[in-house]
Design a protein around this motif. Structure first.
Motif, PDB file in Angstrom:
ATOM      1  N   UNK A 547      19.389 -30.131  30.610  1.00 57.87           N
ATOM      2  CA  UNK A 547      18.595 -28.863  30.760  1.00 57.87           C
ATOM      3  C   UNK A 547      18.345 -28.012  29.403  1.00 57.87           C
ATOM      4  N   UNK A 548      17.031 -27.259  29.398  1.00 62.36           N
ATOM      5  CA  UNK A 548      17.155 -26.457  28.278  1.00 62.36           C
ATOM      6  C   UNK A 548      17.143 -25.214  28.490  1.00 62.36           C
ATOM      7  N   UNK A 549      17.892 -24.386  27.852  1.00 61.55           N
ATOM      8  CA  UNK A 549      18.023 -22.971  27.989  1.00 61.55           C
ATOM      9  C   UNK A 549      17.107 -22.368  27.112  1.00 61.55           C
ATOM     10  N   UNK A 550      16.082 -21.525  27.471  1.00 62.96           N
ATOM     11  CA  UNK A 550      15.166 -20.838  26.673  1.00 62.96           C
ATOM     12  C   UNK A 550      15.914 -19.885  25.715  1.00 62.96           C
ATOM     13  N   UNK A 551      15.225 -19.715  24.438  1.00 67.48           N
ATOM     14  CA  UNK A 551      15.560 -18.782  23.526  1.00 67.48           C
ATOM     15  C   UNK A 551      14.657 -17.631  23.343  1.00 67.48           C
ATOM     16  N   UNK A 552      14.966 -16.930  22.425  1.00 71.89           N
ATOM     17  CA  UNK A 552      14.026 -15.699  22.367  1.00 71.89           C
ATOM     18  C   UNK A 552      12.990 -15.715  21.179  1.00 71.89           C
ATOM     19  N   UNK A 553      12.810 -16.804  20.502  1.00 75.74           N
ATOM     20  CA  UNK A 553      11.808 -17.067  19.384  1.00 75.74           C
ATOM     21  C   UNK A 553      10.578 -17.558  19.956  1.00 75.74           C
ATOM     22  N   UNK A 554       9.819 -16.418  20.334  1.00 77.97           N
ATOM     23  CA  UNK A 554       8.502 -16.681  20.949  1.00 77.97           C
ATOM     24  C   UNK A 554       7.525 -17.161  19.725  1.00 77.97           C
ATOM     25  N   UNK A 555       7.494 -16.598  18.610  1.00 80.11           N
ATOM     26  CA  UNK A 555       6.677 -16.835  17.537  1.00 80.11           C
ATOM     27  C   UNK A 555       6.823 -18.271  16.941  1.00 80.11           C
ATOM     28  N   UNK A 556       8.490 -18.771  17.042  1.00 87.29           N
ATOM     29  CA  UNK A 556       8.687 -19.934  16.761  1.00 87.29           C
ATOM     30  C   UNK A 556       8.174 -21.078  17.825  1.00 87.29           C
ATOM     31  N   UNK A 557       8.217 -20.622  19.028  1.00 83.46           N
ATOM     32  CA  UNK A 557       7.705 -21.761  19.906  1.00 83.46           C
ATOM     33  C   UNK A 557       6.253 -22.000  19.897  1.00 83.46           C
ATOM     34  N   UNK A 558       5.513 -20.677  19.325  1.00 86.31           N
ATOM     35  CA  UNK A 558       4.080 -20.915  19.237  1.00 86.31           C
ATOM     36  C   UNK A 558       3.810 -21.904  17.733  1.00 86.31           C
ATOM     37  N   UNK A 559       4.609 -21.449  17.071  1.00 81.44           N
ATOM     38  CA  UNK A 559       4.314 -22.493  15.674  1.00 81.44           C
ATOM     39  C   UNK A 559       4.714 -23.854  15.909  1.00 81.44           C
ATOM     40  N   UNK A 560       5.862 -23.991  16.857  1.00 78.10           N
ATOM     41  CA  UNK A 560       6.369 -25.697  17.088  1.00 78.10           C
ATOM     42  C   UNK A 560       5.320 -26.363  18.050  1.00 78.10           C
ATOM     43  N   UNK A 561       4.703 -25.557  18.940  1.00 80.12           N
ATOM     44  CA  UNK A 561       3.829 -26.171  19.778  1.00 80.12           C
ATOM     45  C   UNK A 561       2.483 -26.516  18.947  1.00 80.12           C
ATOM     46  N   UNK A 562       2.076 -25.740  18.056  1.00 78.76           N
ATOM     47  CA  UNK A 562       0.981 -25.776  17.190  1.00 78.76           C
ATOM     48  C   UNK A 562       1.160 -26.995  16.230  1.00 78.76           C
ATOM     49  N   UNK A 563       2.270 -27.443  15.648  1.00 76.10           N
ATOM     50  CA  UNK A 563       2.405 -28.561  14.757  1.00 76.10           C
ATOM     51  C   UNK A 563       2.483 -29.752  15.586  1.00 76.10           C
ATOM     52  N   UNK A 564       3.115 -29.623  16.938  1.00 80.64           N
ATOM     53  CA  UNK A 564       3.131 -30.877  17.709  1.00 80.64           C
ATOM     54  C   UNK A 564       1.832 -31.355  18.158  1.00 80.64           C
ATOM     55  N   UNK A 565       0.756 -30.418  18.400  1.00 79.31           N
ATOM     56  CA  UNK A 565      -0.366 -31.059  18.758  1.00 79.31           C
ATOM     57  C   UNK A 565      -1.419 -31.265  17.647  1.00 79.31           C
ATOM     58  N   UNK A 566      -0.819 -30.843  16.514  1.00 86.82           N
ATOM     59  CA  UNK A 566      -1.631 -31.301  15.220  1.00 86.82           C
ATOM     60  C   UNK A 566      -2.634 -30.117  15.211  1.00 86.82           C
ATOM     61  N   UNK A 567      -2.387 -28.944  15.395  1.00 88.99           N
ATOM     62  CA  UNK A 567      -3.333 -27.826  15.224  1.00 88.99           C
ATOM     63  C   UNK A 567      -3.607 -27.714  13.678  1.00 88.99           C
ATOM     64  N   UNK A 568      -4.836 -26.779  13.438  1.00 87.31           N
ATOM     65  CA  UNK A 568      -5.146 -26.423  12.254  1.00 87.31           C
ATOM     66  C   UNK A 568      -4.431 -25.612  11.157  1.00 87.31           C
ATOM     67  N   UNK A 569      -4.237 -25.938   9.785  1.00 90.19           N
ATOM     68  CA  UNK A 569      -3.404 -25.348   8.984  1.00 90.19           C
ATOM     69  C   UNK A 569      -3.942 -23.697   9.065  1.00 90.19           C
ATOM     70  N   UNK A 570      -4.988 -22.986   9.193  1.00 91.74           N
ATOM     71  CA  UNK A 570      -5.506 -21.695   9.258  1.00 91.74           C
ATOM     72  C   UNK A 570      -4.725 -20.989  10.235  1.00 91.74           C
ATOM     73  N   UNK A 571      -4.276 -21.761  11.597  1.00 93.40           N
ATOM     74  CA  UNK A 571      -3.576 -21.003  12.547  1.00 93.40           C
ATOM     75  C   UNK A 571      -2.045 -20.832  12.014  1.00 93.40           C
ATOM     76  N   UNK A 572      -1.596 -21.821  11.294  1.00 94.35           N
ATOM     77  CA  UNK A 572      -0.280 -21.581  10.729  1.00 94.35           C
ATOM     78  C   UNK A 572      -0.185 -20.470   9.906  1.00 94.35           C
ATOM     79  N   UNK A 573      -1.198 -20.485   9.094  1.00 99.22           N
ATOM     80  CA  UNK A 573      -1.270 -19.047   8.019  1.00 99.22           C
ATOM     81  C   UNK A 573      -1.327 -17.898   8.652  1.00 99.22           C
ATOM     82  N   UNK A 574      -2.390 -17.724   9.805  1.00100.58           N
ATOM     83  CA  UNK A 574      -2.182 -16.448  10.572  1.00100.58           C
ATOM     84  C   UNK A 574      -1.090 -16.209  11.134  1.00100.58           C
ATOM     85  N   UNK A 575      -0.155 -17.111  11.526  1.00102.59           N
ATOM     86  CA  UNK A 575       1.155 -16.852  12.187  1.00102.59           C
ATOM     87  C   UNK A 575       2.279 -16.635  11.245  1.00102.59           C
ATOM     88  N   UNK A 576       1.877 -16.552   9.781  1.00101.74           N
ATOM     89  CA  UNK A 576       2.863 -16.092   8.831  1.00101.74           C
ATOM     90  C   UNK A 576       3.659 -17.322   8.296  1.00101.74           C
TER      91      UNK A 576
END
Length: 658
Positions: A547-576
């Motif tokens: 099982x997976x125990x959730x962590x506290x890194x909300x922004x990290x989860x958003x960035x990881x999800x963006x990368x795994x779905x092949x999102x645009x680089x501009x969205x990465x830049x906006x997330x810092x």
């Protein structure tokens, strides 16, 4: 004191210290070579950096504060891997030697029982399991426990007890009035003697506070032992030595968030073969991760080892509980009364440290803990309840030493009784059965009682040590070679050198754990957060028992999800995110990340790593005020650690009036 007696006293102190060093070296032997500790949660690197994550100000909960900041400050001067290995080795040595000193001071036992106490403190399943889990800094807190108990006892014994109104000390207990001025309570020596135990306690709490859990362990023990009159000062010291992670919890967004309740069941104590959960905990085992268990504890040797440990501890419980200072005694030396109370409270602490984690593994116990972690910020520190079994170690060490001494005295008294009986009869029953030369007084004499007792104590201690170590034989030499140094590819250094611009780092594949060719088959934490000069985004998600125990890194989860779905680089830049690191040689999800990587600027690439620059990354700096507050908290912690050690050492060297 005569020169001969002084030499014997020095030798009696050196033997436990040397024995503890031998055991510590035997356990950590493979780490003495070149390389770095990289095993599950343990990550040491050549150099680390004072990033926001190292200060506990990142997106994840501050679980490695102030240890990461300490390594970040020291590693530019001393190799970071060497620092970690030195801390681990010193911690194990201090745990064993501290147990011996505690037994000597609270029980007045000789050297042999002290060695038994050292063996209990070092050669046990708790040490093995936490080493395999990679909790080197937690073992620093574990090592501080006997020293914390000793400091608390000295504080308690130096605090005069309140007496009923009109009561007077007997004349034979009055303090002498002819002591030198320097040794009077107001003199320099007296002041040092009074504050020395407080300095020792500050150093112990700071050393244990290398991690938040260690601070809780030592803090709980200190509060239980110091007595009500010293409680306020102890609370102040505990808060001050815990300042780094307390301020990080208050300043970081993750620290105030509740933990995932799924972590309670995932991290609950576990039963071992032939033992229930309670039996495993009573044997100082039962860690939640079955993969972090020494091989001998997966067989019926777990039952054998636990039986011997508990039986040895049981032989000394009565001796530890009993004392000359009873509640009915109106006038007794404060130090003697404090010693009895300290021993008894250590036993109670041990019982609680075993019973509560066992209850926490029950269905209703898990319900209570789930309510805590979802309702109380920071209560996630309680989810790994087996950690707190460490509080049983000081009492176990005392009981084992007392049991060794008690059994030896029992055997010696039987020998003496037999000798007395023999002396009332002819020493040589039949002269015809012996040569005439053997009928002398020397041939028939009985050995002196003191020498016989020493021999019996040594023999009893040897048997105890064998019974403690043999069932756990594979703890030696790095837990049968499982703990060994690794060597990083040169690419890690190249990546760190190229990372010269702003922005946080996202890492592929997804997840926090890795399996590199050079790290072996055991999953290890990604070394990137400690290896790179920029903050590395981590989700904090932990895979446990499928099982997976959730962590506290909300922004990290958003960035990881963006990368795994092949999102645009501009969205990465906006997330810092300013950098993306691809770790080529470890398995893990990559998804459609190649689409995102194609939009980035390649910076470095080899067979192990590839570094990409995100164009036009947003600049996200932590407020300077937050970093300044965190820096002050870390400086306070360091000052208490170093200052406490110096104060305690100086007060022990100051000659006191006898």
């Amino acid at each position: 004191m005569s020169d001969g007696q002084a030499r014997r006293d020095r030798w009696a102190r050196l033997v436990p210290a040397g024995y503890s060093a031998i055991l510590a070296l035997l356990i950590t032997g493979p780490l003495l070579g070149s390389g770095y500790l990289l095993l599950r949660d343990a990550v040491s690197t050549p150099r680390s950096y004072p990033t926001d994550s190292a200060l506990g100000l990142g997106d994840a909960a501050p679980r490695a504060v102030p240890q990461d900041a300490l390594i970040a400050v020291l590693s530019p001067m001393v190799d970071g891997g060497l620092i970690v290995k030195a801390i681990l080795l010193v911690a194990l040595w201090a745990a064993g030697y501290g147990a011996a000193i505690l037994a000597r001071e609270l029980l007045q036992v000789t050297t042999a029982p002290q060695l038994v106490a050292t063996t209990v403190a070092l050669w046990n399943p708790y040490v093995a399991e936490r080493l395999l889990q990679g909790h080197w800094s937690l073992l620093a807190g574990y090592a501080a426990l006997p020293w914390t108990a000793l400091a608390a006892y000295r504080i308690r014994s130096s605090t005069p007890l309140r007496r009923s109104r009109g009561a007077r000390r007997p004349a034979d207990l009055e303090l002498p009035t002819d002591r030198p001025e320097n040794d009077s309570p107001g003199g320099r020596g007296g002041r040092l003697a009074a504050v020395g135990p407080w300095g020792a306690l500050a150093a112990c709490l700071a050393a244990a506070g290398l991690t938040p859990t260690g601070a809780l362990l030592a803090g709980c023990l200190a509060l239980v032992l110091v007595g009500r009159r010293n409680m306020a000062g102890t609370v102040v010291l505990l808060l001050a030595t815990s300042a780094p992670w307390l301020t990080a919890t208050a300043l970081s967004t993750a620290g105030s968030e509740p933990s995932d309740p799924a972590g309670i069941a995932a991290f609950a104590a576990r039963a071992e073969p032939g033992l229930g959960t309670f039996g495993s905990l009573a044997g100082l085992g039962g860690i939640w991760n079955s993969d972090a268990v020494v091989n001998s504890r997966t067989t019926l040797l777990a039952l054998v080892g636990t039986f011997f440990l508990v039986a040895i501890v049981a032989t000394g419980v009565r001796a530890v509980v009993d004392g000359n200072a009873s509640a009915e005694t109106p006038f007794i030396a404060d130090s003697q009364r404090a010693g009895v109370q300290t021993r008894r409270r250590l036993l109670v602490s041990a019982a609680v440290a075993i019973v509560l984690p066992a209850l926490g593994a029950t269905a209703w116990g898990m319900d209570v803990l789930e309510w805590l972690v979802t309702s109380v910020p920071g209560a996630g520190l309680l989810r790994d309840t087996q950690k707190y079994v460490a509080l049983a170690m000081p009492a176990y060490a005392l009981c084992a030493a007392a049991g060794c001494n008690a059994l030896a005295q029992l055997f010696a008294s039987k020998d003496r009784a037999a000798a007395d009986t023999a002396q009332s009869q002819p020493l040589c029953q039949s002269m015809d059965e012996m040569p005439r030369a053997a009928t002398t007084a020397a041939a028939c004499a009985v050995a002196p009682m003191g020498r016989a007792t020493t021999a019996v104590i040594s023999l009893t201690a040897t048997i105890f040590i064998a019974l403690l170590t043999l069932p756990l034989f594979d703890l030696g030499w790095g837990v049968s070679g499982a703990i060994r140094p690794v060597h990083y590819p040169i690419g890690w250094q190249r990546v760190a050198e190229r990372m010269d611009g702003p922005g946080d780092v996202a890492v592929l594949p997804g997840g926090m754990f890795r399996r590199f060719p050079y790290s072996g088959r055991t999953p290890v934490l990604d070394p990137a957060p400690r290896m790179l000069p920029r903050d590395v985004l981590q989700t904090g998600e932990l895979p446990v028992h499928g099982r997976t125990v959730a962590g506290e890194g909300a922004r990290a989860r958003e960035v990881e999800s963006l990368l795994l779905r092949g999102g645009p680089a501009t969205d990465l830049a906006e997330l810092g995110v300013g950098w993306v690191l691809l770790e080529r040689t470890t398995p893990g999800p990559l998804g459609e990340s190649k689409n995102t990587l194609a939009q980035l600027n390649p910076v470095f690439s080899d067979t192990h790593l590839a570094l990409y620059r995100v164009p036009d990354a947003a600049h996200r700096d932590t407020e300077s005020t937050r970093r300044a507050v965190s820096a002050v908290a870390h400086l306070l912690w360091a000052a208490l650690l170093i200052g406490g050690l110096l104060l305690a050492s100086r007060s022990r060297r100051t000659p006191q009036h006898q």
